[in-house]
Design an enzyme around this catalytic site. Structure first.
Site, PDB file in Angstrom:
ATOM      1  N   LYS A  77       0.853  -1.211   0.000  1.00  0.00           N
ATOM      2  CA  LYS A  77       0.000   0.000   0.000  1.00  0.00           C
ATOM      3  C   LYS A  77       0.873   1.240   0.000  1.00  0.00           C
ATOM      4  CE  LYS A  77       0.503   1.373   4.565  1.00  0.00           C
ATOM      5  NZ  LYS A  77       1.160   2.568   5.034  1.00  0.00           N
ATOM      6  N   ASP A 133      -3.253  -2.570   9.780  1.00  0.00           N
ATOM      7  CA  ASP A 133      -3.331  -2.351   8.328  1.00  0.00           C
ATOM      8  C   ASP A 133      -3.872  -3.576   7.571  1.00  0.00           C
ATOM      9  OD1 ASP A 133      -2.378   0.231   8.288  1.00  0.00           O
ATOM     10  OD2 ASP A 133      -0.286  -0.357   7.979  1.00  0.00           O
TER      11      ASP A 133
HETATM   12  P1  ATP Z   1       3.865  -0.663   8.359  1.00  0.00           P
HETATM   13  O1  ATP Z   1       3.767   0.246   7.190  1.00  0.00           O
HETATM   14  O2  ATP Z   1       2.663  -1.559   8.531  1.00  0.00           O
HETATM   15  O3  ATP Z   1       4.329  -0.033   9.612  1.00  0.00           O
HETATM   16  P2  ATP Z   1       6.330  -1.606   7.330  1.00  0.00           P
HETATM   17  O4  ATP Z   1       6.060  -1.753   5.888  1.00  0.00           O
HETATM   18  O5  ATP Z   1       7.074  -0.379   7.764  1.00  0.00           O
HETATM   19  O6  ATP Z   1       4.961  -1.732   8.059  1.00  0.00           O
HETATM   20  P3  ATP Z   1       6.970  -4.348   7.480  1.00  0.00           P
HETATM   21  O7  ATP Z   1       7.726  -4.529   6.224  1.00  0.00           O
HETATM   22  O8  ATP Z   1       5.577  -4.829   7.524  1.00  0.00           O
HETATM   23  O9  ATP Z   1       7.058  -2.812   7.896  1.00  0.00           O
HETATM   24  O10 ATP Z   1       7.824  -5.044   8.632  1.00  0.00           O
HETATM   25  C1  ATP Z   1       8.084  -4.471   9.880  1.00  0.00           C
HETATM   26  C2  ATP Z   1       8.535  -5.570  10.858  1.00  0.00           C
HETATM   27  O11 ATP Z   1       7.597  -6.643  10.856  1.00  0.00           O
HETATM   28  C3  ATP Z   1       9.889  -6.181  10.520  1.00  0.00           C
HETATM   29  O12 ATP Z   1      10.730  -5.956  11.617  1.00  0.00           O
HETATM   30  C4  ATP Z   1       9.646  -7.658  10.333  1.00  0.00           C
HETATM   31  O13 ATP Z   1      10.593  -8.465  10.980  1.00  0.00           O
HETATM   32  C5  ATP Z   1       8.255  -7.909  10.903  1.00  0.00           C
HETATM   33  N1  ATP Z   1       7.460  -8.854  10.067  1.00  0.00           N
HETATM   34  C6  ATP Z   1       6.565  -9.735  10.510  1.00  0.00           C
HETATM   35  N2  ATP Z   1       6.009 -10.430   9.514  1.00  0.00           N
HETATM   36  C7  ATP Z   1       6.557  -9.979   8.362  1.00  0.00           C
HETATM   37  C8  ATP Z   1       6.388 -10.309   6.998  1.00  0.00           C
HETATM   38  N3  ATP Z   1       5.539 -11.260   6.592  1.00  0.00           N
HETATM   39  N4  ATP Z   1       7.100  -9.611   6.093  1.00  0.00           N
HETATM   40  C9  ATP Z   1       7.940  -8.632   6.488  1.00  0.00           C
HETATM   41  N5  ATP Z   1       8.175  -8.297   7.781  1.00  0.00           N
HETATM   42  C10 ATP Z   1       7.481  -8.953   8.713  1.00  0.00           C
END
Ligand code: ATP
Length: 298
Positions: free
Chosen positions: A19, A146
């Site tokens: 997203k 989310d």
């Molecule tokens: P958001 O925008 O929802 O805050 P983000 O995109 O910044 O998320 P993600 O890539 O979702 O962050 O990952 C953040 C943390 O979640 C990482 O530290 C990771 O170890 C953990 N995590 C748990 N499940 C997953 C997954 N399926 N893929 C990636 N990271 C994951």
């Protein structure tokens, strides 16, 4: 389709779409420690690829193409699968979730939530749709803020912690160029910093909704705003430089998504987006072109 211990589901594959935040506002800090948000969100074609295969035994686990993403219950995809098994009354079913990660981690693109949503959609299909869309959305909410949006997909206004969704008209035709500076940002850390920041500016969410209804891409791009960019954090200088680079390459507007560190620019067409992406690849290791994706749930 009712499953028993010997009658496992057939392997399934699913795409987990990222997203982007067209806008992000934090309207209040709640007593429960969460924040009230108001966000215009868009699903985009950049995606992780999932496959789920049943396995003998009771273990539900994930293998990912990135060594630092956990494969146990810390992985949101595993948590979503366990929640689904509970609701489908099939606890104790073993499965392996293979995740080919393309969505950068810690980028503000909801990669983990997108994987969780894809698991819920895929398992519901594999089991013959035992859960309604409403039940799936409610299940998603228990896994992460989310996940409901990632399940529903398309263009939506998200309120509350991000789980209260109102579908919106699709964006006018356009392309996104997404760049990620070489650092990730921890979401809880940025929320803490936001709490210590006096917010003077907020997105014109009403104006964005009006621009969407009118199909006015320029008006939409002019109003894109993310309050996290105003947090006192030196990494925001790099974010600002990435936005500048996108605008220099012809973007109609540029913004950090979620809590960063990914930044995107909106381009009128595929050709201008690809040209910009070629240029920006010299500077950003992660840089790709993506397009908007419509709703994913019926
Ligand atoms: P958001 O925008 O929802 O805050 P983000 O995109 O910044 O998320 P993600 O890539 O979702 O962050 O990952 C953040 C943390 O979640 C990482 O530290 C990771 O170890 C953990 N995590 C748990 N499940 C997953 C997954 N399926 N893929 C990636 N990271 C994951």
């Amino acid at each position: 389709m009712l499953l028993n211990k010997t009658n496992a589901f057939a392997p399934v594959t699913e795409k987990a779409y990222a997203k982007l935040n067209i806008s992000l506002d934090v309207t209040a800090r709640r007593d429960d420690g969460y924040h009230d948000m108001l966000m215009v969100m868009q699903t985009v074609s950049l995606c992780d690829e999932l496959s789920i295969t049943p396995e003998p035994g009771e273990r539900v686990w994930a293998v990912t193409s990135l060594p630092y993403v956990p494969g146990d219950a810390r992985n949101l995809a595993v948590r979503a699968a366990l929640k689904f098994l509970e609701l489908a009354d099939d606890q104790g079913r073993g499965m392996k979730i293979t995740l080919r990660k393309h969505i950068p981690v810690g980028a503000g693109m909801a990669g983990g939530s997108a994987d969780a949503a894809a698991v819920l959609r895929a398992l519901n299909r594999a089991y013959g749709f035992p859960l309604s869309s409403e039940q799936l959305l409610a299940a998603g909410e228990t896994v992460g803020s989310d996940v409901a949006f990632c399940l529903r997909g398309g263009t939506a206004l998200a309120a509350g912690r991000g789980e209260k969704l109102t579908p919106l008209p699709s964006l006018p035709p356009c392309r996104f160029v997404i760049c990620k500076p070489d650092f990730s940002i921890s979401t809880p850390e940025l929320f803490r910093k936001l709490d210590n920041t006096k917010m003077n500016c907020h997105p014109d969410t009403e104006g964005i909704l009006a621009a969407l209804s009118a199909g006015d891409l320029d008006g939409l791009c002019r109003r894109m705003y993310n309050v996290f960019e105003d947090v006192d954090d030196r990494r925001m200088r790099t974010v600002s430089a990435a936005k500048g680079a996108l605008l220099d390459c012809g973007a109609l507007g540029a913004l950090m998504t979620g809590t960063g560190s990914a930044v995107f620019g909106v381009f009128r067409d595929d050709e201008s987006a690809r040209l910009a992406c070629e240029n920006l690849k010299k500077e950003y290791r992660f840089c790709c072109v993506a397009e908007a994706i419509g709703p994913l749930l019926d």
